[in-house]
Write a protein that holds these residues in place. Structure first.
Motif, PDB file in Angstrom:
ATOM      1  N   PRO A   6      28.307  44.403  33.741  1.00 40.10           N
ATOM      2  CA  PRO A   6      28.895  45.483  34.613  1.00 40.10           C
ATOM      3  C   PRO A   6      29.696  44.648  35.707  1.00 40.10           C
ATOM      4  N   GLY A   7      30.757  45.087  35.948  1.00 43.50           N
ATOM      5  CA  GLY A   7      31.444  44.452  37.092  1.00 43.50           C
ATOM      6  C   GLY A   7      32.372  43.246  37.038  1.00 43.50           C
ATOM      7  N   MET A   8      32.447  42.883  35.475  1.00 40.12           N
ATOM      8  CA  MET A   8      33.339  42.082  35.035  1.00 40.12           C
ATOM      9  C   MET A   8      34.617  42.738  34.488  1.00 40.12           C
ATOM     10  N   ARG A   9      35.798  42.491  34.759  1.00 41.14           N
ATOM     11  CA  ARG A   9      36.986  43.024  34.214  1.00 41.14           C
ATOM     12  C   ARG A   9      37.242  42.647  32.975  1.00 41.14           C
ATOM     13  N   SER A  10      37.595  41.430  32.767  1.00 40.11           N
ATOM     14  CA  SER A  10      38.157  41.095  31.415  1.00 40.11           C
ATOM     15  C   SER A  10      37.958  39.476  31.187  1.00 40.11           C
ATOM     16  N   LEU A  11      38.249  39.226  29.874  1.00 41.64           N
ATOM     17  CA  LEU A  11      38.191  37.681  29.560  1.00 41.64           C
ATOM     18  C   LEU A  11      39.687  37.268  29.477  1.00 41.64           C
ATOM     19  N   ASN A  12      39.850  35.850  29.418  1.00 41.70           N
ATOM     20  CA  ASN A  12      40.982  35.327  29.341  1.00 41.70           C
ATOM     21  C   ASN A  12      41.708  35.757  27.919  1.00 41.70           C
ATOM     22  N   VAL A  13      42.838  36.050  27.828  1.00 45.55           N
ATOM     23  CA  VAL A  13      43.508  36.699  26.537  1.00 45.55           C
ATOM     24  C   VAL A  13      43.394  35.431  25.390  1.00 45.55           C
ATOM     25  N   ALA A  14      43.327  34.449  25.633  1.00 45.60           N
ATOM     26  CA  ALA A  14      43.188  33.411  24.372  1.00 45.60           C
ATOM     27  C   ALA A  14      41.604  33.431  24.030  1.00 45.60           C
ATOM     28  N   MET A  15      40.725  33.607  24.920  1.00 44.45           N
ATOM     29  CA  MET A  15      39.206  33.928  24.580  1.00 44.45           C
ATOM     30  C   MET A  15      38.988  35.034  23.935  1.00 44.45           C
ATOM     31  N   ALA A  16      39.850  36.151  24.263  1.00 42.44           N
ATOM     32  CA  ALA A  16      39.414  37.414  23.622  1.00 42.44           C
ATOM     33  C   ALA A  16      40.111  37.443  22.233  1.00 42.44           C
ATOM     34  N   THR A  17      41.369  36.759  21.998  1.00 37.59           N
ATOM     35  CA  THR A  17      41.955  36.632  20.716  1.00 37.59           C
ATOM     36  C   THR A  17      41.051  35.835  19.800  1.00 37.59           C
ATOM     37  N   ALA A  18      40.422  34.850  20.192  1.00 33.41           N
ATOM     38  CA  ALA A  18      39.611  34.092  19.253  1.00 33.41           C
ATOM     39  C   ALA A  18      38.383  34.807  19.126  1.00 33.41           C
TER      40      ALA A  18
END
Length: 156
Positions: A127-139
């Motif tokens: 909770p409270g965190m918006r998003s991950l780095n796009v490269a990390m989310a892709t991996a």
């Protein structure tokens, strides 16, 4: 399995994703306009000498990508990684021909893209965190999709 980047903003992320895709044998679709030139030094620095091995296709815009899907050039189910997704990425049943789509770092994807995709998945965060780095989310998501579909490259 494919990766699709919608109007990426940060060359280092795109370079990192292209490097990973080259290493795993996964094609990438890049929907322009990008927030940088694909000849950017930052992209080349992140992608290193792997960029030459990356299989990627540039689409002039969203319409061009949709046209490529309609004519069969880019087949498969379009799966959007989004903070607005309802299904956790590890609970989704991936298929070998899925296209994992990620939005631009600054604005994600517009509503018309949300409405067009076949599925939406989310990476659960504290909770409270918006998003991950796009490269990390892709991996993370690509790793799960390749695991589920037994699509990792064969070990040499």
């Amino acid at each position: 399995m494919r990766i699709c980047l919608f109007e990426p903003d940060i060359p280092q992320n795109t370079g990192t994703i292209l490097r990973m895709a080259a290493c795993l044998g996964v094609p990438v679709d890049i929907i322009e306009p990008c927030g940088f030139l694909l000849t950017s030094a930052a992209l080349k620095r992140a992608g290193m000498d792997y960029l030459g091995a990356a299989d990627y296709t540039r689409h002039a815009d969203w319409r061009g990508f949709v046209q490529a899907r309609n004519n069969g050039t880019v087949p498969g189910r379009l799966v959007l990684l989004t903070t607005k997704g309802a299904v956790p990425y590890c609970d989704f049943d991936y298929r070998p021909d899925d296209i994992l789509m990620l939005g631009s770092e600054s604005s994600g994807v517009p509503d018309q893209v949300h409405d067009y995709v076949d599925a939406r998945v989310v990476i659960p965060l504290k909770p409270g965190m918006r998003s991950l780095n796009v490269a990390m989310a892709t991996a993370m998501t690509l790793g799960e999709a390749l695991r589920q579909t037994s699509s990792f490259p064969e070990k040499a």
